[in-house]
Scaffold this motif. Structure first.
Motif, PDB file in Angstrom:
ATOM      1  N   GLN A   1       0.640  -1.302  -0.271  1.00  9.93           N
ATOM      2  CA  GLN A   1       0.117   0.148   0.173  1.00  9.93           C
ATOM      3  C   GLN A   1       0.694   1.065  -0.208  1.00  9.93           C
ATOM      4  O   GLN A   1       0.535   2.501   0.973  1.00  9.93           O
ATOM      5  CB  GLN A   1      -1.416   0.210   0.888  1.00  9.93           C
ATOM      6  N   THR A   2       2.139   1.118  -0.965  1.00  6.54           N
ATOM      7  CA  THR A   2       3.025   2.574  -1.200  1.00  6.54           C
ATOM      8  C   THR A   2       2.019   3.397  -1.780  1.00  6.54           C
ATOM      9  O   THR A   2       1.810   3.870  -2.777  1.00  6.54           O
ATOM     10  CB  THR A   2       4.247   2.073  -1.487  1.00  6.54           C
ATOM     11  N   THR A   3       2.352   4.618  -1.306  1.00  7.68           N
ATOM     12  CA  THR A   3       1.339   6.167  -1.632  1.00  7.68           C
ATOM     13  C   THR A   3       3.110   6.844  -2.016  1.00  7.68           C
ATOM     14  O   THR A   3       3.806   5.956  -2.348  1.00  7.68           O
ATOM     15  CB  THR A   3       1.065   7.056  -0.592  1.00  7.68           C
ATOM     16  N   PHE A   4       2.095   7.165  -3.619  1.00  2.00           N
ATOM     17  CA  PHE A   4       3.704   7.679  -4.757  1.00  2.00           C
ATOM     18  C   PHE A   4       3.883   8.918  -3.482  1.00  2.00           C
ATOM     19  O   PHE A   4       4.910   8.935  -4.585  1.00  2.00           O
ATOM     20  CB  PHE A   4       2.305   8.433  -5.175  1.00  2.00           C
TER      21      PHE A   4
ATOM     22  N   TRP B   1       7.947   9.357  -3.866  1.00  2.22           N
ATOM     23  CA  TRP B   1       8.539  10.527  -4.660  1.00  2.22           C
ATOM     24  C   TRP B   1       9.834  10.801  -3.528  1.00  2.22           C
ATOM     25  O   TRP B   1      10.467  11.618  -3.586  1.00  2.22           O
ATOM     26  CB  TRP B   1       7.459  11.813  -4.423  1.00  2.22           C
ATOM     27  N   GLU B   2       9.142  10.697  -2.132  1.00  3.82           N
ATOM     28  CA  GLU B   2      10.088  11.062  -0.881  1.00  3.82           C
ATOM     29  C   GLU B   2      11.667  10.407  -1.651  1.00  3.82           C
ATOM     30  O   GLU B   2      12.567  10.359  -1.435  1.00  3.82           O
ATOM     31  CB  GLU B   2       9.260  10.669   0.154  1.00  3.82           C
ATOM     32  N   THR B   3      11.638   9.404  -1.856  1.00  4.84           N
ATOM     33  CA  THR B   3      12.317   7.961  -2.328  1.00  4.84           C
ATOM     34  C   THR B   3      13.562   9.108  -3.728  1.00  4.84           C
ATOM     35  O   THR B   3      14.987   9.222  -3.583  1.00  4.84           O
ATOM     36  CB  THR B   3      12.278   6.529  -2.655  1.00  4.84           C
ATOM     37  N   ALA B   4      12.520   8.825  -4.536  1.00  5.07           N
ATOM     38  CA  ALA B   4      12.530   9.290  -5.933  1.00  5.07           C
ATOM     39  C   ALA B   4      13.806  11.055  -6.065  1.00  5.07           C
ATOM     40  O   ALA B   4      14.805  11.006  -6.828  1.00  5.07           O
ATOM     41  CB  ALA B   4      12.125   9.385  -6.990  1.00  5.07           C
ATOM     42  N   VAL B   5      13.247  11.749  -5.166  1.00  2.00           N
ATOM     43  CA  VAL B   5      14.058  12.465  -4.552  1.00  2.00           C
ATOM     44  C   VAL B   5      15.715  12.924  -4.577  1.00  2.00           C
ATOM     45  O   VAL B   5      16.248  13.847  -4.215  1.00  2.00           O
ATOM     46  CB  VAL B   5      12.921  14.102  -4.252  1.00  2.00           C
ATOM     47  N   THR B   6      16.063  11.724  -3.787  1.00  2.00           N
ATOM     48  CA  THR B   6      17.031  12.172  -3.562  1.00  2.00           C
ATOM     49  C   THR B   6      17.462  10.628  -4.110  1.00  2.00           C
ATOM     50  O   THR B   6      18.947  11.299  -4.161  1.00  2.00           O
ATOM     51  CB  THR B   6      17.080  10.719  -2.160  1.00  2.00           C
ATOM     52  N   LEU B   7      16.942   9.359  -4.913  1.00  2.20           N
ATOM     53  CA  LEU B   7      17.622   8.557  -5.776  1.00  2.20           C
ATOM     54  C   LEU B   7      18.314   9.250  -6.987  1.00  2.20           C
ATOM     55  O   LEU B   7      19.628   9.153  -7.305  1.00  2.20           O
ATOM     56  CB  LEU B   7      17.524   7.433  -6.453  1.00  2.20           C
TER      57      LEU B   7
ATOM     58  N   ASP C   1      -4.092  12.616  -6.416  1.00  5.91           N
ATOM     59  CA  ASP C   1      -3.718  12.456  -4.193  1.00  5.91           C
ATOM     60  C   ASP C   1      -2.062  11.756  -4.318  1.00  5.91           C
ATOM     61  O   ASP C   1      -2.236  10.428  -4.587  1.00  5.91           O
ATOM     62  CB  ASP C   1      -4.816  11.796  -4.455  1.00  5.91           C
ATOM     63  N   MET C   2      -1.540  12.559  -3.791  1.00  8.92           N
ATOM     64  CA  MET C   2      -0.166  12.389  -3.443  1.00  8.92           C
ATOM     65  C   MET C   2      -0.230  11.359  -2.446  1.00  8.92           C
ATOM     66  O   MET C   2       0.851  10.088  -2.313  1.00  8.92           O
ATOM     67  CB  MET C   2       1.078  13.277  -3.043  1.00  8.92           C
ATOM     68  N   LYS C   3      -1.288  11.023  -1.485  1.00  9.94           N
ATOM     69  CA  LYS C   3      -0.986  10.586  -0.227  1.00  9.94           C
ATOM     70  C   LYS C   3      -2.292   8.865  -0.634  1.00  9.94           C
ATOM     71  O   LYS C   3      -2.327   7.757   0.206  1.00  9.94           O
ATOM     72  CB  LYS C   3      -2.101  11.170   0.723  1.00  9.94           C
ATOM     73  N   ALA C   4      -2.972   8.678  -1.944  1.00  9.12           N
ATOM     74  CA  ALA C   4      -3.063   7.233  -2.359  1.00  9.12           C
ATOM     75  C   ALA C   4      -2.638   6.720  -2.742  1.00  9.12           C
ATOM     76  O   ALA C   4      -1.098   6.561  -2.957  1.00  9.12           O
ATOM     77  CB  ALA C   4      -3.951   8.073  -3.795  1.00  9.12           C
TER      78      ALA C   4
END
Length: 276
Positions: A119-122, A126-132, A265-268
């Motif tokens: 049930q990972t949210t976008f 994004w929080e991961t991608a903005v680092t990687l 919705d980023m939290k979906a």
């Protein structure tokens, strides 16, 4: 050919169940039987990972493996199927099996499914991608070679040819999305850091349906993405890590803003974004 140093298994699909009678103090509990094919597949995987079976080595025949492990051929066949799904075996020269290294796309879909099941949210994605992604750009600025840069430039040329103002047919938007995902994969490849490439690949597979929605609802986002890609490649071509990182970060922030402007919705859970 004899394989490994493992205990011989009884012939059959499963080893005999090892039962332990519980004492009155409940110290002991029954052990769960492990299917024989899993024992065989785990041993084959151990031999490949340890290097005893190397990429390019032919796998012994089913009959040879059956005799080595002391199991029947149907057990060996199921174990082999498991290893093939892991991308560690490939069929060549007819049906002969050879050891191989799993590619990124052998592993990424499995990781993607796990993210969906969790049930990972976008927003988490994004929080991961903005680092990687900025890390990939920094490493690519130091390690990109002429071939890497040529591939990135070809990607930008193809993107520019499809980046048109206003609304576009779905087929063109789909091509643009593929090129966008490819661009970030090429930057990751230019880092020449294999763990990083593997870490970011499942994330990139999940961008596609979201980018398509953003491009469709916010036409100007297409040209903004292209401009950012150009500046990132400029940084890589000049070995300017700061320029590449800065523009990658701006690009990621812009993507976040586009996500909100498109009323998504980023939290979906991300599984919702995989629907047509």
């Amino acid at each position: 050919m004899m394989i490994g140093d493992v205990s011989t298994l009884d012939k059959g699909d499963e080893p005999e169940t090892q039962g332990v009678v519980a004492s009155s103090s409940n110290v002991f509990r029954r052990l769960r039987p492990v299917p024989a094919y899993k024992v065989v597949s785990e041993e084959l995987e151990r031999l490949i990972v340890s290097g005893r079976l190397k990429p390019g080595d032919p796998l012994p025949t089913e009959q040879e493996l059956s005799e080595s492990f002391g199991v029947n051929r149907s057990t060996v066949r199921e174990a082999i199927r498991q290893i093939e799904q892991e991308g560690m075996l490939e069929r060549r020269e007819g049906r002969r099996l050879f050891v191989c290294l799993p590619g990124l796309f052998d592993l990424a879909p499995r990781a993607t499914r796990m993210l969906m099941l969790q049930q990972t949210t976008f927003e988490e994605l994004w929080e991961t991608a903005v680092t990687l992604e900025p890390l990939a750009a920094r490493l690519a600025a130091a390690n990109a070679n002429a071939e890497d840069l040529a591939r990135l430039q070809a990607n930008i040329n193809a993107t520019a040819a499809l980046t048109l103002p206003g609304e576009q047919p779905d087929s063109e938007l789909a091509e643009l999305v593929d090129l966008d995902v490819e661009f970030h994969a090429l930057v990751g490849a230019a880092s020449h850091n294999r763990p990083l490439m593997l870490a970011r690949e499942p994330i990139s597979l999940l961008y596609k349906p979201t980018l398509r929605r953003i491009y469709a609802r916010i036409p100007q986002s297409k040209s903004r993405a292209l401009a950012a890609h150009r500046r990132i490649v400029e940084g890589l071509a000049n070995a300017d890590a700061q320029l590449a990182v800065d523009w990658t970060q701006k690009h990621m922030v812009d993507f976040h803003r586009g996500f909100q402007m498109a009323d998504l919705d980023m939290k979906a859970p991300i599984r919702l974004f995989l629907r047509p």
